[in-house]
Design an enzyme around this catalytic site. Structure first.
Site, short mmCIF file in Angstrom:
data_model
loop_
_atom_site.label_atom_id
_atom_site.label_comp_id
_atom_site.label_asym_id
_atom_site.label_seq_id
_atom_site.Cartn_x
_atom_site.Cartn_y
_atom_site.Cartn_z
N GLY A 195 -22.63 31.79 0.56
CA GLY A 195 -22.38 31.90 -0.88
C GLY A 195 -20.94 32.33 -1.02
N THR A 196 -20.05 31.33 -1.03
CA THR A 196 -18.63 31.66 -0.96
C THR A 196 -18.08 32.23 -2.26
OG1 THR A 196 -18.30 29.31 -1.29
CG2 THR A 196 -17.96 30.15 0.94
N ASN A 197 -18.85 32.13 -3.35
CA ASN A 197 -18.38 32.77 -4.59
C ASN A 197 -18.40 34.28 -4.42
OD1 ASN A 197 -18.47 30.20 -5.67
ND2 ASN A 197 -20.43 30.51 -6.68
N ASP A 198 -19.56 34.80 -4.07
CA ASP A 198 -19.66 36.24 -3.88
C ASP A 198 -18.85 36.71 -2.68
OD1 ASP A 198 -21.25 37.67 -5.86
OD2 ASP A 198 -22.79 36.20 -5.37
N CYS A 253 -22.92 26.89 -0.23
CA CYS A 253 -23.43 26.55 -1.56
C CYS A 253 -22.60 27.19 -2.68
CB CYS A 253 -24.90 26.91 -1.69
SG CYS A 253 -25.22 28.67 -1.54
N HIS A 256 -18.88 32.81 -16.04
CA HIS A 256 -20.27 32.41 -16.26
C HIS A 256 -20.35 31.07 -17.00
CE1 HIS A 256 -24.01 32.39 -18.67
NE2 HIS A 256 -24.54 32.77 -17.51
N LYS A 270 12.59 9.70 -2.83
CA LYS A 270 13.48 8.63 -3.26
C LYS A 270 14.45 8.26 -2.14
CE LYS A 270 14.37 8.89 -7.60
NZ LYS A 270 14.86 9.83 -8.59
N SER A 282 -26.80 29.92 4.56
CA SER A 282 -25.99 29.19 3.59
C SER A 282 -24.96 30.16 3.01
CB SER A 282 -26.87 28.63 2.47
OG SER A 282 -26.06 27.98 1.53
N ARG A 332 8.21 3.66 -4.88
CA ARG A 332 7.33 4.76 -4.51
C ARG A 332 5.89 4.31 -4.73
NH1 ARG A 332 9.21 8.43 -9.62
NH2 ARG A 332 8.40 7.05 -11.20
N ARG A 345 -30.94 27.57 -8.16
CA ARG A 345 -30.89 28.97 -8.62
C ARG A 345 -32.09 29.19 -9.54
NH1 ARG A 345 -24.95 27.65 -9.02
NH2 ARG A 345 -23.77 29.34 -8.04
N ARG A 349 -33.56 29.27 -3.99
CA ARG A 349 -33.11 30.65 -3.83
C ARG A 349 -33.91 31.55 -4.76
NH1 ARG A 349 -27.24 32.51 -5.63
NH2 ARG A 349 -28.20 32.46 -7.69
N GLU A 395 -23.38 36.01 1.87
CA GLU A 395 -22.43 36.23 0.77
C GLU A 395 -22.06 37.69 0.67
OE1 GLU A 395 -24.21 35.15 -3.00
OE2 GLU A 395 -26.17 35.85 -2.38
N MET A 445 15.59 16.78 -12.70
CA MET A 445 16.76 16.23 -13.37
C MET A 445 16.64 14.73 -13.64
SD MET A 445 20.62 16.08 -12.07
CE MET A 445 20.53 14.36 -11.68
N ARG A 489 21.07 10.96 -8.46
CA ARG A 489 19.66 11.19 -8.82
C ARG A 489 19.04 12.25 -7.94
NH1 ARG A 489 16.81 5.54 -8.88
NH2 ARG A 489 17.15 5.17 -11.06
N TYR A 524 -23.59 21.17 6.25
CA TYR A 524 -23.52 20.48 4.95
C TYR A 524 -22.84 21.37 3.92
CZ TYR A 524 -27.22 23.55 3.32
OH TYR A 524 -27.92 24.67 2.96
N GLY A 576 9.36 16.64 -13.70
CA GLY A 576 9.95 17.80 -14.36
C GLY A 576 11.41 18.03 -14.01
C1 PEP Z 1 -22.29 32.32 -4.26
O1 PEP Z 1 -22.17 33.54 -4.37
O2 PEP Z 1 -21.47 31.60 -3.70
C2 PEP Z 1 -23.47 31.65 -4.84
C3 PEP Z 1 -23.67 30.37 -4.64
O3 PEP Z 1 -24.25 32.40 -5.63
P1 PEP Z 1 -23.95 32.71 -7.19
O4 PEP Z 1 -22.77 31.94 -7.57
O5 PEP Z 1 -25.19 32.31 -7.88
O6 PEP Z 1 -23.74 34.17 -7.13
MG MG Z 2 -23.90 34.64 -4.97
#
Ligand code: PEP
Ligand code: MG
Length: 894
Positions: free
Chosen positions: A775-778, A841, A458, A24, A773, A340, A564, A620, A754, A105, A94, A861, A103
């Site tokens: 597997g950034t989750n694991d 992935c 899951h 502001k 590739s 704004r 998968r 996979r 992964e 004042m 203000r 990618y 959120g």
């Molecule tokens: C991961 O681990 O990032 C992945 C893509 O495999 P999943 O989620 O199936 O374990």
């Molecule tokens: Mg995985």
């Protein structure tokens, strides 16, 4: 050390320093610089707010003398006098952080008034009603904001006064009524604080400054920052703006309003908003009186309307963004109080981006950069008809895990969900949590609701993959599957009751709330085509069905980065086959079942590869541990008890054998157990079957002259020895099928990264792998040693609340930890194979912030769920545009 400048008069600052002056304050300074009609004023910086907190909520000693100097300047500019009963200088106070934060004042108006100043104002304006109306507003806002008095108390007094006078509108209150209202308001404040209402303008301002700073750590503000990921590097503290009052309540030639320079609902290039004659700003926002649409101003206040239009044009030309402004007209004189960037929904943002390029107001690059990629998801899913939703009871809220809205009947049992879904019922599967064996019910349900789990649980991952709305972690919901009901508060949802879930927000309604179909507009297509050209990294899809592949392609995916294959075993008619395979006693028996499964997998691959013709499809091999395909032991034990009672001996024996196998395969920590490549090593016939299905599908398509490009990817690899072991199977199958069909089938063989060891030894893996590739989750789970399911359901929310983590690392990649490992793995891999294709992935592949990081480290990618593809395309374009705009030297150093 240089003394900190704590206060900026509006002509001393500019629009760039939002972190210091707040949005502001910076806007007011910038508009002053542009010679737009802004009332004079000054801004106390956010640094002062920080110091206030560092020093245990004490204001810096020299602040007051700086403030007084600026007040003196205000007196000179306005010709009015501070704390005077002769022509008193009144101000508004203000808050304003770097980012607009609803959120925080509320505004205090007319500060500086007291019992004698109000008389002077009366005399000067010859308008006692105006003076006393201003005074009562001041006491009310001050009481509420500074002292924390409940607004209701003031409202009761005001309503009483209106009743007594027999009127409905505030603006019709007589001077006498207003005098009485002010006296009662002041008494309310005194009762609340135990002290007389402050009459000296200095004391009023000092208290107001503190109140603004205190509001920064108010509960509403903290929650707002948390919800919107406003971290300290984005906004750290609020500024205080002190502005000379412009009065919209000085009579019928005065007004106040709030206007968007273009429609925030659909982006139409026409001003949009409301105004009120003879009123002050709060009236428009608070809904005390019903404001009029701004179009009516054309007739009622034609001069003001023209000034408003001109100002809107000027502002857009300067900011190159639609604006959201507040204005006041004081006896015909037009003032801008705030500007704004307008907040708009996705449709509005897309339309204005395309329109402003056509109008030559902005470039295509800027049109892409101003979008918030995550917001685009709104365009791709059914949404709740929020107007109609008001007639329905909202019963609970959970974590919005997969966007879109759906209505259906609540069903608490997987088998019944499958049966009812197959009979044509619209089913919403309601469970505490879901497991792989519940997946058949995902196919037959329109949406999924769980009481546990987080965004990568899951249920969330599977639902997102299928594009079905899903809410998880709805902890208020107490589910009793045996009793076929769930309760939340005093509401009981029975099986068969209609409910509606809004997976974009996380809200659950009772009944069937109407929904609105998504629309891919021409403007959206235009934006995506610009983004495709502007991006550097590729965007592929995580898809494991032909429908998913087609949808992803429609949205612009250039291939599949993760198919998968275990999801294909989960379809109802196949699960039985797979269970038979796991239960088989001999290799021969196992091979028989595998033969059938191979046919099914092959036909799936053929369809998916066709849908993605011309693009790579990464298949996979099986990842989850085998026990996940068997019913869980608890369910089996219950079934055994039931069968024992019924005396059904043959089925009883079968279930007992199943239970014994399920127990045999059960693991303490399945996430780190017998899964991925480890299953491939111990049950090579499973991987062999899958590899053969891929080669057979490729051969069939080659004969049909379809340009299919499958590649095979091995999950959970930690060492090159594991990879080489599977490569031998691959080699064997490859030469067998190639000679069978007399053709070459160039199918790349690659690995997921992964497992931490896999990343650290990626140089070795690159000797065998033709692509990587991540597997950034694991990988996130492994790097943090957090179990993904447990973390999100248990301690992660508190980690975020206590700022131990800034963001959920399962949603946005942890650059310092996981990111470092990614960099090492890429460097080692590329040192061996410079042209190695490297993808991502994990879920992070669809997250805009993570995409920016992956772009910066040279990933080829990213792969995202079909519905995240447009988001990923726009985020990838932004990543490239931002990188290109950085000076070269800086880019090199990184
Ligand atoms: C991961 O681990 O990032 C992945 C893509 O495999 P999943 O989620 O199936 O374990
Ligand atoms: Mg995985």
């Amino acid at each position: 050390m240089k003394k900190m400048k704590m206060v900026y008069f509006f002509d001393e600052g500019d629009g760039k320093n939002k972190k210091l002056l707040g949005g502001k304050g910076a806007g007011l300074c910038e508009m002053t610089r542009l010679r737009l009609p802004v009332p004079p004023g000054f801004t106390i910086t956010t640094e002062v707010c920080k110091t206030y907190y560092q020093n245990n909520k004490t204001l810096p000693k020299s602040l007051w003398s700086e403030v007084k100097k600026n007040i003196a300047k205000l007196e000179r500019r306005t010709g009015k006098k501070w704390n005077s009963n002769q022509n008193p200088l009144l101000v508004s106070v203000r808050s304003g952080a770097a980012l607009s934060m609803p959120g925080m004042m509320d505004t205090i108006l007319n500060l500086g008034l007291n019992d004698s100043a109000v008389e002077s104002l009366t005399k000067k304006t010859n308008n006692p009603r105006f003076a006393w109306d201003s005074y009562r507003r001041f006491v009310q806002l001050f009481g509420k904001v500074v002292f924390g008095v409940n607004d209701k108390k003031f409202d009761e007094v005001l309503d009483g006064a209106k009743k007594k006078q027999g009127i409905h509108e505030d603006s019709h209150l007589s001077e006498q009524s207003l005098r009485e209202v002010v006296a009662q308001y002041k008494q309310i404040c005194q009762d609340h604080t135990g002290k007389p209402f402050p009459s000296h303008a200095d004391e009023q301002l000092q208290l107001a400054i503190r109140a603004v700073f205190n509001s920064w750590m108010g509960e509403r503000a903290i929650v707002y920052r948390e919800k919107n990921h406003i971290t300290k590097d984005i906004a750290d503290g609020t500024a205080v703006n002190v502005v000379a009052m412009a009065f919209g309540n000085m009579g019928d030639d005065s007004a106040t309003g709030v206007v968007f320079t273009r429609s925030p609902a659909d982006g139409t290039n026409k001003i949009f908003g409301d105004y009120l004659v003879n009123a002050q700003g709060e009236d428009v926002v608070a809904g005390v009186r019903t404001p009029k649409p701004v179009d009516e101003m054309k007739k009622e206040l034609p001069k003001g309307y023209k000034l408003l239009l001109d100002t809107c044009k000027k502002l857009e030309r300067h900011y190159k963004e639609p604006q959201d402004i507040e204005f006041t007209i004081e006896q015909g004189k037009f003032y801008l109080l705030q500007t704004r960037s307008a907040k708009m929904n996705a449709v509005g943002m897309i339309k204005t981006s395309v329109d402003m390029v056509k109008e030559k107001l902005i470039t295509k690059d800027r049109a892409l950069l101003r979008l918030q990629p995550d917001q685009l998801e709104q365009m791709l899913h059914k949404t709740i008809d929020y107007e109609k939703a008001r007639q329905h009871k909202k019963v609970t809220k959970g974590i919005a895990a997969s966007p879109g809205a759906a209505s259906g009947v609540a069903v608490f049992d997987v088998k019944r969900a499958v049966a009812m879904g197959e009979n044509g019922a619209k089913v919403i599967l309601v469970r505490e949590e879901t497991k792989p064996e519940d997946v058949p019910a995902f196919f037959t349900s329109v949406a999924i609701l769980t009481s546990r789990g987080g965004k990568t649980s899951h249920a969330a991952v599977v639902a997102r993959g299928m594009g079905k709305p899903c809410i998880v972690g709805c902890s208020d919901l107490k589910i009793n599957a045996d009793a076929k009901q769930a309760t939340t508060g005093d509401v009981v949802i029975h099986e068969g009751d209609a409910i509606t879930i809004d997976g974009s927000i996380g809200e659950v309604y009772l009944g069937e709330v109407p929904t609105i179909e998504p629309q891919i507009t021409d403007d959206f297509r235009t934006i995506l085509s610009w983004a495709q050209k502007a991006k550097k990294i590729g965007i592929r899809a995580n898809a494991d069905t032909p429908d998913g592949a087609q949808l992803a392609r429609k949205y612009g995916a250039q291939g599949i980065g993760l198919c998968r294959t275990e999801r294909m075993f989960n379809a109802k008619e196949r699960l039985g086959l797979f269970v038979n395979l796991i239960m088989a006693k001999t290799l021969e028996e196992r091979k028989l079942h595998l033969q059938k499964l191979q046919e099914l997998q092959k036909s799936d691959f053929v369809q998916i590869l066709k849908a993605m013709e011309g693009y790579k499809v990464t298949i996979r091999l099986l990842d989850p541990p085998l026990h996940e395909f068997l019913p869980n032991p608890e369910e089996l034990i219950n079934k055994i008890h039931r069968l024992e009672k019924q005396g059904s001996s043959q089925e009883l024996e079968e279930v007992k054998i199943l239970l014994a196998r399920a127990k045999e395969l059960a693991e303490v920590n399945p996430m780190m157990g017998h899964r991925g490549v480890r299953v491939g090593v111990t049950y090579p016939e499973i991987y062999e079957m899958q590899i053969r299905a891929v080669f057979e599908a490729a051969a069939e398509l080659a004969k049909q002259k379809v340009h299919a490009h499958p590649q095979i990817m091995i999950p959970q690899v930690g060492s090159v020895a594991e990879l080489n072991h599977i490569k031998q199977i691959y080699n064997k199958v490859k030469s067998e099928i190639e000679s069978k069909h007399r053709m070459r089938l160039p199918i790349n063989f690659g690995t997921m990264l992964e497992v931490v060891r896999g990343c650290l030894t990626s140089g070795e893996l690159a000797q065998t792998a033709e692509f990587f590739s991540f597997g950034t989750n694991d990988l996130t789970q492994a790097v943090f040693s957090f179990s993904r399911e447990d973390a999100e359901g248990k301690f992660l929310p508190e980690y975020l609340e206590k700022e131990i983590l800034e963001r959920n690392p399962f949603q946005t990649v942890d650059v310092n930890g996981v990111g470092s490992l990614v960099k090492i793995a890429i460097a080692n891999g590329k040192a061996v194979k410079p042209s190695l294709e490297i993808g991502v992935c994990g879920e992070h592949g669809g997250d805009p912030n993570s995409i920016k990081f992956f772009h910066s480290v040279g990933v080829s990618y990213v792969s995202a769920s079909p519905h995240r593809i447009p988001i990923a395309i726009v985020a990838a374009a932004q990543a490239n545009l931002i990188a290109k705009s950085k000076p070269k030297s800086k880019r090199k150093r990184k």
